[in-house]
Write an enzyme that holds these catalytic residues in place. Structure first.
Site, PDB file in Angstrom:
ATOM      1  N   LYS A  94       7.137  -5.169  58.267  1.00 42.21           N
ATOM      2  CA  LYS A  94       7.394  -6.332  59.127  1.00 42.21           C
ATOM      3  C   LYS A  94       6.751  -7.655  58.671  1.00 42.21           C
ATOM      4  CE  LYS A  94       9.271  -4.143  63.113  1.00 42.21           C
ATOM      5  NZ  LYS A  94       9.040  -2.753  63.477  1.00 42.21           N
ATOM      6  N   PHE A 125       7.682   5.173  67.214  1.00 38.52           N
ATOM      7  CA  PHE A 125       8.817   4.682  66.443  1.00 38.52           C
ATOM      8  C   PHE A 125       8.377   4.557  64.996  1.00 38.52           C
ATOM      9  CE2 PHE A 125      11.671   1.661  64.484  1.00 38.52           C
ATOM     10  CZ  PHE A 125      12.901   2.136  64.896  1.00 38.52           C
ATOM     11  N   ASP A 153       0.701   4.286  60.919  1.00 43.55           N
ATOM     12  CA  ASP A 153       1.862   3.403  60.758  1.00 43.55           C
ATOM     13  C   ASP A 153       1.487   2.013  61.281  1.00 43.55           C
ATOM     14  OD1 ASP A 153       4.210   1.963  61.041  1.00 43.55           O
ATOM     15  OD2 ASP A 153       5.382   3.647  61.805  1.00 43.55           O
TER      16      ASP A 153
HETATM   17  C1  LIG Z   1       9.795  -1.547  63.056  1.00 43.64           C
HETATM   18  C2  LIG Z   1       8.977  -0.347  62.821  1.00 43.64           C
HETATM   19  C3  LIG Z   1       9.330   0.587  61.823  1.00 43.64           C
HETATM   20  C4  LIG Z   1      10.619   0.499  61.043  1.00 43.64           C
HETATM   21  O1  LIG Z   1      10.668  -0.628  60.236  1.00 43.64           O
HETATM   22  P1  LIG Z   1      12.073  -1.067  59.570  1.00 43.64           P
HETATM   23  O2  LIG Z   1      11.686  -2.200  58.660  1.00 43.64           O
HETATM   24  O3  LIG Z   1      12.977  -1.473  60.688  1.00 43.64           O
HETATM   25  O4  LIG Z   1      12.600   0.096  58.830  1.00 43.64           O
HETATM   26  C5  LIG Z   1       8.472   1.635  61.591  1.00 43.64           C
HETATM   27  N1  LIG Z   1       7.332   1.785  62.305  1.00 43.64           N
HETATM   28  C6  LIG Z   1       6.966   0.916  63.260  1.00 43.64           C
HETATM   29  C7  LIG Z   1       5.674   1.124  63.978  1.00 43.64           C
HETATM   30  C8  LIG Z   1       7.777  -0.172  63.564  1.00 43.64           C
HETATM   31  O5  LIG Z   1       7.427  -1.010  64.542  1.00 43.64           O
END
Ligand SMILES: *Cc1c(COP(=O)(O)O)cnc(C)c1O
Length: 400
Positions: free
Chosen positions: A250, A136, A221
């Site tokens: 986050k 994700f 990420d």
């Molecule tokens: C939540 C998440 C995102 C996206 O973040 P948003 O602030 O919702 O755009 C991207 N990568 C990972 C691994 C995430 O958990």
């Protein structure tokens, strides 16, 4: 307004894109949240791994208040002290590198993808990004194209070209996917949204070798795993490597929206004035909050606490799981924990919720725990008791 009134007003006017729980929170303190009817909940969810320092942390509240009174926005046409100081703080933790500020995880990843493409074009027209199934990376078109979950693609095609998806934790699949057009590989250290999927411990180290050999960028990420969640500041630090690019969001702002892309200086150098930008990126209030997060993590020993209490939770959950035939697996690192069930996670999430513990289900059958890094042993016990009862109550009743 009470829960019902807020929910009704929201339903009447919001786009219906979230499967929202029918209640509203009005305040929080430490590991606890309070709803509009005055009920208290233990929070093992942290608004999706965001409020990692708990709710209303005095350092963050003070940082936000002080900065809000001075200056709330200046734009990237000018410098501000909080942004300069936060960039230095992040580079201090990453080592040689440069920071680009955004406002969310998707935007931080979008910046990483754009940087990788620009870098690849300068290296003879390479543009392809390899990412993994189950990943994700966000909801913008670019990050959605890198996200390896079809359910999020549905109805939004065509996606952005130039992305290849391969199985996670499979070095051979990555090697086979590399071609002369490949510029970068993008992975999460642990797939969070994909179900707290832990790769083998040497996965990132082997990816680093693959990237070095093929001269590709390694993008990690850290949007969910960063800022102490796994028991180290960044998730990749468990593997002893340094990525070329990492992304944060986050938990970075302790509840205030902020994202960051951090790239090795040599790579970052391909972004020159005018190539990328964000009006709100590096907002001084958000940066001040993030500086408060760094202060708290360092001065209050919260990363060590996350490692210790997280390990305690995992150990106890494995003991509980031995008595629960519906639990397949308990996995995780620090304060990101997945309990893989033989049935849907939703009934267990609901059973916990009825006992005023907030947890989350992901990838259908995975009960995901994202407790705050400030969690005490007593709070951990309180949560474990509820989870144990919920797992037992749902055993057998939820079907195989
Ligand atoms: C939540 C998440 C995102 C996206 O973040 P948003 O602030 O919702 O755009 C991207 N990568 C990972 C691994 C995430 O958990």
């Amino acid at each position: 307004m009470n829960n019902a009134e807020i929910v009704e007003l929201a339903h009447a006017n919001l786009v219906n894109n979230y499967g929202c729980m029918p209640l509203a929170f009005v305040r929080g303190h430490g590991a606890y949240l309070y709803d509009a009817d005055g009920n208290r909940y233990l929070d093992f969810f942290c608004g999706l791994a965001v409020t990692s320092l708990g709710h209303g942390h005095p350092r963050i509240v003070a940082a936000i208040k002080q900065q809000a009174e001075k200056l709330t926005h200046a734009s990237n046409v000018f410098h501000t002290e909080p942004m300069a100081r936060l960039a230095a703080r992040i580079v201090g933790a990453f080592g040689d590198g440069r920071v680009f500020f955004a406002n969310s995880g998707a935007e931080a990843n979008e910046a990483a993808l754009k940087l990788a493409r620009r870098w690849g074009h300068a290296k003879g027209g390479r543009f392809e990004i390899i990412s993994t199934l189950g990943s994700f990376h966000g909801r913008t078109f670019g990050t959605l194209s890198a996200t390896g979950q079809e359910k999020y693609h549905e109805g939004f095609q065509p996606l952005v070209p130039g992305f290849k998806l391969v199985p996670y934790d499979d070095i051979g699949a990555i090697e086979r996917a590399i071609d002369p057009k490949t510029a970068a590989i993008m992975v999460e250290p642990i797939q969070g949204e994909g179900g707290v999927v832990m790769p083998r411990p040497d996965y990132l180290a082997r990816l680093r070798q693959v990237c070095d050999r093929a001269q590709l960028l390694l993008i990690v990420d850290e949007v969910q795993t960063g800022m102490g969640r796994t028991g180290k500041l960044f998730g990749y630090q468990h593997s002893g490597i340094k990525p070329d690019i990492i992304t944060l969001a986050k938990a970075l702002g302790g509840g205030i929206p902020i994202g960051a892309m951090v790239a090795r200086s040599e790579v970052a150098a391909v972004m020159t004035p005018g190539t990328h930008g964000s009006t709100f990126g590096g907002n001084p209030v958000a940066c001040a909050a993030a500086l408060g997060v760094f202060d708290a993590l360092e001065q209050d020993g919260l990363i060590a606490n996350a490692a210790e209490i997280g390990q305690y939770l995992i150990t106890r959950l494995r003991e509980i799981a031995r008595e629960c035939p519906d639990v397949r697996d308990v996995r995780g690192q620090g304060m990101i924990i997945g309990i893989a069930l033989k049935h849907a996670a939703k009934p267990v999430v609901d059973a916990c919720f009825r006992e005023r513990l907030i947890v989350n289900g992901t990838a259908d059958t995975i009960l995901r725990l994202l407790p705050p890094l400030i969690l005490t042993k007593e709070e951990a016990e309180a949560g474990l008791g509820i989870i144990e009862r919920a797992l037992r109550a749902e055993a057998g009743t939820a079907g195989a």
